[in-house]
Design an enzyme around this catalytic site. Structure first.
Site, PDB file in Angstrom:
ATOM      1  NE  ARG A 176       2.058  -5.265  -1.014  1.00 55.28           N
ATOM      2  CZ  ARG A 176       2.234  -4.773   0.203  1.00 55.28           C
ATOM      3  NH1 ARG A 176       1.202  -4.696   1.053  1.00 55.28           N
ATOM      4  NH2 ARG A 176       3.407  -4.335   0.603  1.00 55.28           N
ATOM      5  CB  SER A 230       7.515  -5.782  -4.706  1.00 56.97           C
ATOM      6  OG  SER A 230       8.252  -5.000  -3.790  1.00 56.97           O
ATOM      7  CD  GLU A 300       3.173  -6.725  -4.675  1.00 52.89           C
ATOM      8  OE1 GLU A 300       3.297  -5.491  -4.735  1.00 52.89           O
ATOM      9  OE2 GLU A 300       3.713  -7.418  -3.795  1.00 52.89           O
TER      10      GLU A 300
END
Length: 307
Positions: A176, A230, A300
């Site tokens: 990520r 998420s 995130e």
């Protein structure tokens, strides 16, 4: 005055310009106040020219992808919000297994193109609600796959409007994360095109995998509510959703912002959530998980604009 000059230049270049644009309408969370101006740009050359103008005239701007990983403040965003028009995005095969696509293309369109050309390697991305550029910026992934596995290079625009390219090695893609994220918010380069390397596969097998993965998403994820996927990154050695569920936070609400009752790794907008409520929920969950499990959860999603 400078912003008016930008608007004039954008209109001459064939862009779509919206003043006082509600960011809630262009983000998947459906929250966020108005941007001073939203400019939808048809191609990378026009983008480079407008970015250079912002640099010369001191106009603050934010580069928007599909708005699928953002919480925009309730007071909105000052200056200009710029984005590539996803409807104008194009993808081409440069040889049998290598393709180049505009960064404004949605991952869904790209995955369908790969399937239709019997190219495998992107099945994991089918259903991720973002653009190709955004996916490279944060090395998006799911179901064991990630962009790092297929990216060859990215065409970029510096904040002064200069064009350049970064190889996959230079992008330094990891979980990520990409090197692009290491810049400050007003300095990182803009991705406008991506070259990908796939492999020849069986069209029916590719399609079957895509159907299987989308079915998993529909079964396990709260797709019936606005969200940004998420909400927290996976902490080393743990799963964020499991930590949240074990802490008894499934269904926890702050106003209309809620930890999903279906999947504890998701935060959803139950109807009229505000950015402030999402921020408060994030802070509450971080505090509780730290107290109960000794693990620091990192969002995130990105928080941008004025809160």
């Amino acid at each position: 005055m400078a912003l008016n000059h930008l608007i004039e230049a954008a209109l001459v270049a064939g862009c779509t310009v919206t003043k006082n644009a509600p960011m809630a309408q262009v983000t998947t969370f459906r929250v966020g106040g108005p941007a001073d101006v939203l400019v939808t740009i048809p191609d990378a050359d026009t983008a480079a020219a407008l970015i250079a103008q912002c640099h010369r005239e001191g106009i603050p701007f934010f580069w928007l992808g599909n708005g699928s990983n953002l919480v925009v403040g309730d007071r909105g965003m000052r200056g200009a919000v710029l984005r590539l028009d996803p409807k104008a995005a194009r993808v081409t095969l440069t040889d049998g297994t290598t393709l180049h696509c505009d960064a404004g293309m949605t991952l869904q369109r790209l995955c369908l193109f790969a399937r239709d050309n019997s190219l495998t390697g992107l099945e994991f991305a089918y259903g991720i609600p973002g653009t190709v550029g955004g996916a490279v910026y944060m090395n998006a992934g799911a179901y064991g796959g990630e962009m790092a596995q297929v990216v060859v290079s990215a065409d970029c625009i510096a904040r002064n409007g200069e064009r350049f390219s970064l190889t996959a090695e230079e992008l330094a893609l990891s979980y990520r994360h990409s090197k692009l994220m290491d810049y400050s918010a007003d300095e990182h380069p803009i991705v406008v095109g991506v070259t990908l390397s796939l492999a020849v596969g069986d069209r029916e097998a590719i399609a079957a995998t895509m159907r299987e993965l989308i079915a998993k998403r529909q079964e396990k994820q709260p797709l019936e509510y606005p969200s940004a996927g998420s909400f927290f990154k996976r902490p080393t050695g743990y799963f964020a959703g499991a930590l949240i569920q074990e802490a008894g936070l499934k269904g926890y609400r702050v106003g209309d912002a809620q930890i999903s009752e279906k999947h504890a790794g998701f935060v959803v907008n139950r109807g009229k959530a505000t950015a402030r409520e999402l921020c408060q929920l994030c802070e509450d969950v971080q505090t509780i998980i730290w107290q109960k499990a000794g693990v620091r959860l990192e969002p995130e999603v990105r928080f941008v604009g004025e809160f």
